[in-house]
Design a protein around this motif. Sequence first.
Motif: not given
Length: 245
Positions: A11-14, A20-23, A45-47
């Motif tokens: 949810e945090a990454a989105e 959060a994207m990395n995790y 990871w690319e994001k």
Amino acid sequence: DAIHAFLLMKEAAEAGNTPAMNYLGEYFSFATGTEEDMDKAIFWWEKAAEEEHKWALFWLGFTYSTGDGVEKDLDRAANYFERSHEAGNVQATYELGLAYYLGAGREENDERAVELFKEAYDGGDIDATYRLAFCLYAGIGVSAEHERAVELFKECCDEHPQAHFHLGEAARAGLGRPKNLETAFDHYLKAAEDGVDIAKAAIGRAFFLGEGIAESDADAVKWLSLVADDEDLAKYYLGQCYYDG
């Protein structure tokens, strides 16, 4: 629990949170709270890497260096390690040094490799400690400094059992420390107990020559035979054993 953590991280990454994207990439890579999915791991990871997140860059470098879930690409891996290094990741600094040391994704350059190993060592990386010690002992990319090499091998021998072998060689030759064959044998034994094959060959040599231990052809053959298929040192001394009868 892991599933709840995954859902919250997703949810945090989105929502655009870079850490959060990395995790989330790590969760997909290591199957934490979800099924393993390297395509999704790399996507996230690319994001995160678009924001120069040092760990996302590192994991991309690691993934392309191993070919885990992607086509192996050492040039691309080294580029990611360099970006992660520039972002302050000590582990990436070591990996970049290794790329220069091995000529893997970078033109081989021992001097540059040692510079990076030193930087990573100063940052507390234990793998860099071992590599730097080896370079200082062998004079690779830097003038040999045997005493300093011995100090560094001692720092990392718990994590790198190969260091015990090199400490044994130093004690056997009297390089960087007093010559002491019993001490050398003790280090070989510690390395061998942790599966270092060249140390097993060194133990066989010690039994054959009576260095630091009572001479015993039977024990020499036993140890040398364990690694004779892979270690030239073992081949030589095992051949000597059979020649002498």
